[in-house]
Design an enzyme around this catalytic site. Structure first.
Site, short mmCIF file in Angstrom:
data_model
loop_
_atom_site.label_atom_id
_atom_site.label_comp_id
_atom_site.label_asym_id
_atom_site.label_seq_id
_atom_site.Cartn_x
_atom_site.Cartn_y
_atom_site.Cartn_z
N HIS A 120 0.81 -1.23 0.00
CA HIS A 120 0.00 0.00 0.00
C HIS A 120 0.84 1.27 0.00
O HIS A 120 0.36 2.34 0.35
CB HIS A 120 -0.97 -0.03 1.19
CG HIS A 120 -1.97 -1.12 1.06
ND1 HIS A 120 -2.68 -1.63 2.13
CD2 HIS A 120 -2.38 -1.86 -0.01
CE1 HIS A 120 -3.49 -2.59 1.71
NE2 HIS A 120 -3.30 -2.76 0.41
N SER A 188 -6.81 -7.44 9.60
CA SER A 188 -8.22 -7.86 9.64
C SER A 188 -8.58 -8.67 8.39
O SER A 188 -9.67 -9.23 8.30
CB SER A 188 -9.11 -6.62 9.74
OG SER A 188 -8.82 -5.74 8.63
N1 APR Z 1 -1.04 -7.51 17.90
C1 APR Z 1 -1.60 -8.27 16.92
N2 APR Z 1 -2.74 -7.93 16.25
C2 APR Z 1 -3.31 -6.75 16.60
C3 APR Z 1 -2.79 -5.90 17.62
C4 APR Z 1 -1.60 -6.32 18.27
N3 APR Z 1 -1.04 -5.59 19.24
N4 APR Z 1 -3.61 -4.81 17.70
C5 APR Z 1 -4.58 -4.97 16.78
N5 APR Z 1 -4.41 -6.13 16.13
C6 APR Z 1 -5.19 -6.68 15.01
C7 APR Z 1 -6.68 -6.38 15.02
O1 APR Z 1 -7.37 -7.38 15.77
C8 APR Z 1 -7.01 -6.48 13.53
O2 APR Z 1 -7.24 -7.82 13.14
O3 APR Z 1 -4.69 -6.06 13.84
C9 APR Z 1 -5.73 -5.99 12.85
C10 APR Z 1 -5.83 -4.57 12.35
O4 APR Z 1 -6.79 -4.54 11.32
P1 APR Z 1 -6.99 -3.18 10.50
O5 APR Z 1 -7.05 -2.03 11.44
O6 APR Z 1 -8.12 -3.42 9.56
O7 APR Z 1 -5.63 -3.00 9.69
P2 APR Z 1 -5.18 -3.75 8.36
O8 APR Z 1 -5.72 -5.14 8.32
O9 APR Z 1 -3.71 -3.59 8.25
O10 APR Z 1 -5.90 -2.87 7.22
C11 APR Z 1 -5.62 -3.22 5.89
O11 APR Z 1 -6.86 -1.30 5.13
O12 APR Z 1 -7.42 0.88 5.45
C12 APR Z 1 -6.64 0.04 4.68
O13 APR Z 1 -4.64 0.58 3.57
C13 APR Z 1 -5.18 0.34 4.84
O14 APR Z 1 -3.33 -1.21 4.87
C14 APR Z 1 -4.61 -0.93 5.43
C15 APR Z 1 -5.63 -1.98 5.04
#
Ligand code: APR
Length: 248
Positions: A120, A188
């Protein structure tokens, strides 16, 4: 391909050890103080994604978009890699490791990971708004209105916005298809095409998910193990387990 070349390539592969591919998301950077996107209090709360992370938003109000990413860069510039990032660097002592990240921070690089694919984009890089091949390192944390590329166009964040192509996806798929072990950490798995990488993993290899909560997609794969833990705790433990299990 001649047999002796195949033999040599396999010998080299054995020498480098098994190939571990790791897909990371915002969760791996949470313990470094960088907000995730969809947890409560996540980055997208309070922001209309399309206003600050889409080509339409850029067209409509480039200064709002520049400011949104400047604020994220200002916050990320002092962030340090946590035990999760460092564990992936440690893993390189024993395996051929490729990190495929959805994150735009530079914490995998700060931790010393040597093969990082950013799906990204990269927060600390800017790019021309007329030629996507013109990419520049950002000195500090700001891209200012009026800062232009060598073709005279306003610099924009080197981020893949919603609705834009993911140029590194093909490379990520190739790496994923060659994995002997596949890890998914702190994502997620809701955003495509990144989340679709799981479909390119050889179904018969060991897969691990490390997250503080179980993924929405469910876990009905005998080769998939869910580890309910923070990345900074779960990854170091899993690395030790993999090293013991593979006697490397
Ligand atoms: N350790 C492990 N997992 C964690 C922790 C932690 N300390 N804190 C949060 N999480 C998990 C949450 O439970 C969730 O499953 O990390 C995940 C975060 O999910 P999102 O906030 O949706 O982030 P991400 O999956 O990286 O989003 C993907 O979406 O908005 C776009 O471009 C953006 O790259 C991003 C993409």
């Amino acid at each position: 391909m001649p047999r002796n070349i195949m033999w040599l390539l396999n010998l080299l592969k054995m020498k480098k050890g098994k190939k571990v591919v790791v897909l990371t998301g915002a969760g791996i950077s949470a313990e470094s103080g960088i907000a995730t996107f969809r947890d409560s209090g996540g980055l997208w709360e309070g922001h209309d994604v399309m206003e600050v992370a889409s080509p339409e938003g850029w067209e409509k109000n480039p200064n709002l978009v520049l400011d949104f990413y400047n604020q994220r860069r200002k916050q990320a510039i002092t962030a340090q890699p946590n035990a999760g990032h460092l564990a992936l660097k440690e893993l390189e002592k024993y395996f051929d490791v490729t990190v495929i990240t959805q994150n735009v921070d530079n914490l995998h690089e700060k931790a010393g990971s040597s093969k990082v694919i950013h799906l990204h984009g990269e927060l600390f890089k800017a790019r021309s708004s007329v030629d996507e091949n013109l990419i520049y390192d950002i000195d500090g944390w700001e891209i200012k209105p009026g800062e232009t590329c060598e073709k005279g166009s306003q610099l924009r964040p080197h981020i893949v916005w919603f609705g834009e192509m993911v140029p590194m996806m093909e490379r990520a798929i190739e790496e994923t298809q060659q994995a002997d072990i596949f890890l998914i950490v702190g994502t997620s798995l809701l955003v495509y095409p990144a989340a679709g990488l799981i479909n390119y993993v050889d179904p018969s290899i060991a897969k691990y998910i490390i997250d503080i909560k179980a993924p929405e997609m469910g876990i009905n794969d005998p080769y998939l193990r869910f580890i309910e833990a923070k990345a900074g705790e779960g990854l170091p433990k899993l690395i030790r387990e993999l090293v013991d299990e593979h006697h490397v």
